[in-house]
Design a protein around this motif. Sequence first.
Motif, PDB file in Angstrom:
ATOM      1  N   VAL A  33     -11.639 -11.435  28.524  1.00 33.47           N
ATOM      2  CA  VAL A  33     -10.794 -10.416  29.167  1.00 33.47           C
ATOM      3  C   VAL A  33     -11.089  -9.066  28.511  1.00 33.47           C
ATOM      4  O   VAL A  33     -11.035  -8.947  27.285  1.00 33.47           O
ATOM      5  N   PRO A  34     -11.421  -8.046  29.296  1.00 33.94           N
ATOM      6  CA  PRO A  34     -11.662  -6.714  28.706  1.00 33.94           C
ATOM      7  C   PRO A  34     -10.353  -6.071  28.249  1.00 33.94           C
ATOM      8  O   PRO A  34      -9.286  -6.395  28.786  1.00 33.94           O
ATOM      9  N   THR A  35     -10.436  -5.184  27.269  1.00 37.88           N
ATOM     10  CA  THR A  35      -9.233  -4.481  26.810  1.00 37.88           C
ATOM     11  C   THR A  35      -8.845  -3.418  27.844  1.00 37.88           C
ATOM     12  O   THR A  35      -9.642  -3.063  28.720  1.00 37.88           O
ATOM     13  N   LEU A  36      -7.630  -2.915  27.718  1.00 37.91           N
ATOM     14  CA  LEU A  36      -7.171  -1.861  28.636  1.00 37.91           C
ATOM     15  C   LEU A  36      -8.067  -0.631  28.520  1.00 37.91           C
ATOM     16  O   LEU A  36      -8.385   0.030  29.515  1.00 37.91           O
ATOM     17  N   SER A  37      -8.491  -0.353  27.289  1.00 41.48           N
ATOM     18  CA  SER A  37      -9.383   0.789  27.057  1.00 41.48           C
ATOM     19  C   SER A  37     -10.711   0.601  27.805  1.00 41.48           C
ATOM     20  O   SER A  37     -11.247   1.547  28.390  1.00 41.48           O
ATOM     21  N   ASP A  38     -11.239  -0.637  27.793  1.00 41.57           N
ATOM     22  CA  ASP A  38     -12.485  -0.915  28.519  1.00 41.57           C
ATOM     23  C   ASP A  38     -12.285  -0.752  30.031  1.00 41.57           C
ATOM     24  O   ASP A  38     -13.163  -0.238  30.735  1.00 41.57           O
ATOM     25  N   MET A  39     -11.126  -1.200  30.520  1.00 37.60           N
ATOM     26  CA  MET A  39     -10.839  -1.067  31.953  1.00 37.60           C
ATOM     27  C   MET A  39     -10.765   0.414  32.347  1.00 37.60           C
ATOM     28  O   MET A  39     -11.262   0.814  33.394  1.00 37.60           O
ATOM     29  N   CYS A  40     -10.137   1.196  31.464  1.00 36.70           N
ATOM     30  CA  CYS A  40     -10.049   2.637  31.736  1.00 36.70           C
ATOM     31  C   CYS A  40     -11.440   3.264  31.720  1.00 36.70           C
ATOM     32  O   CYS A  40     -11.759   4.117  32.563  1.00 36.70           O
ATOM     33  N   ALA A  41     -12.276   2.839  30.739  1.00 31.48           N
ATOM     34  CA  ALA A  41     -13.632   3.380  30.646  1.00 31.48           C
ATOM     35  C   ALA A  41     -14.430   3.074  31.913  1.00 31.48           C
ATOM     36  O   ALA A  41     -15.197   3.909  32.400  1.00 31.48           O
TER      37      ALA A  41
ATOM     38  N   CYS B 121       7.554   8.868  21.666  1.00 28.51           N
ATOM     39  CA  CYS B 121       6.907   8.710  22.973  1.00 28.51           C
ATOM     40  C   CYS B 121       5.821   9.772  23.169  1.00 28.51           C
ATOM     41  O   CYS B 121       4.767   9.492  23.748  1.00 28.51           O
ATOM     42  N   PHE B 122       6.081  10.981  22.679  1.00 26.98           N
ATOM     43  CA  PHE B 122       5.089  12.060  22.778  1.00 26.98           C
ATOM     44  C   PHE B 122       3.817  11.658  22.027  1.00 26.98           C
ATOM     45  O   PHE B 122       2.697  11.884  22.495  1.00 26.98           O
ATOM     46  N   PHE B 123       4.018  11.038  20.857  1.00 28.10           N
ATOM     47  CA  PHE B 123       2.862  10.582  20.074  1.00 28.10           C
ATOM     48  C   PHE B 123       2.078   9.512  20.854  1.00 28.10           C
ATOM     49  O   PHE B 123       0.841   9.533  20.873  1.00 28.10           O
ATOM     50  N   GLY B 124       2.812   8.593  21.493  1.00 29.24           N
ATOM     51  CA  GLY B 124       2.148   7.561  22.304  1.00 29.24           C
ATOM     52  C   GLY B 124       1.334   8.171  23.425  1.00 29.24           C
ATOM     53  O   GLY B 124       0.194   7.756  23.688  1.00 29.24           O
ATOM     54  N   TRP B 125       1.917   9.191  24.070  1.00 32.79           N
ATOM     55  CA  TRP B 125       1.213   9.864  25.173  1.00 32.79           C
ATOM     56  C   TRP B 125      -0.064  10.549  24.664  1.00 32.79           C
ATOM     57  O   TRP B 125      -1.149  10.401  25.238  1.00 32.79           O
ATOM     58  N   LEU B 126       0.076  11.280  23.561  1.00 33.70           N
ATOM     59  CA  LEU B 126      -1.083  12.008  23.017  1.00 33.70           C
ATOM     60  C   LEU B 126      -2.157  11.050  22.498  1.00 33.70           C
ATOM     61  O   LEU B 126      -3.355  11.280  22.698  1.00 33.70           O
ATOM     62  N   ALA B 127      -1.737   9.976  21.816  1.00 33.76           N
ATOM     63  CA  ALA B 127      -2.711   9.013  21.265  1.00 33.76           C
ATOM     64  C   ALA B 127      -3.496   8.353  22.403  1.00 33.76           C
ATOM     65  O   ALA B 127      -4.721   8.207  22.325  1.00 33.76           O
ATOM     66  N   ALA B 128      -2.774   7.964  23.472  1.00 36.28           N
ATOM     67  CA  ALA B 128      -3.464   7.358  24.621  1.00 36.28           C
ATOM     68  C   ALA B 128      -4.385   8.384  25.284  1.00 36.28           C
ATOM     69  O   ALA B 128      -5.497   8.047  25.725  1.00 36.28           O
TER      70      ALA B 128
END
Lengths: 72, 135
Positions: A33-41, B121-128
Amino acid sequence: MTLVQGLIAAGFVAVAVLLGAVEWVARRPGSAVPTLSDMCALAMSYEVRRLPVGRVVLLGFWWWIGWHFFAR
Amino acid sequence: MESPPEITAEVPRAWARPAVTLPVLAFLSLVGGQLPSFSTQANLYTIVLGGGLVLVGLSGRVVPRRPVPGRPRPPAAWWLLPALGFAVLEGVTFLAGTRRYPTLSRLMDPLLEDEVVRSTCFFGWLAAFWVLVRR
């Protein structure tokens, strides 16, 4: 908070738990299963005539999410 | 005579390391957590910050990107479960359009009034966001 609102909130929590569970499975050694990051990539690599449509859409969507939750 | 193919190695920039980026994201999140929802400052802050990250993510020169994985195999379909679950729940509550059936953002509004929750939550948004920029 009413019962209906509580149930809806529980539904969103369940979705978050499910998302975390799939990510956990994806990060196990040897997982197919690919990670969410891989799916986004993968989504971000979509291009139309060298125009990075996937990248623009995903980055734009995440920008909008931040504005929607923290500002509007 | 053909020259041998050039071998290139991606060298991570010093400022793009987690030891540098995490404190910066934490500082930006603390600032964002102080700005109340629906305020002009919060609008400007998220628009400028997000816009900057979108530009960095589109340029492809400022931050080195990680390689794109190959075609997804059938197990990738597991991601449809949370995606469809969220789409159904959010779609139904959005179409209902009342406070009785709140969407995720309506449920989050009272929680985000607390500065600690807001900053987290702001940190989560920025990190993602940073993860997306680097992919």
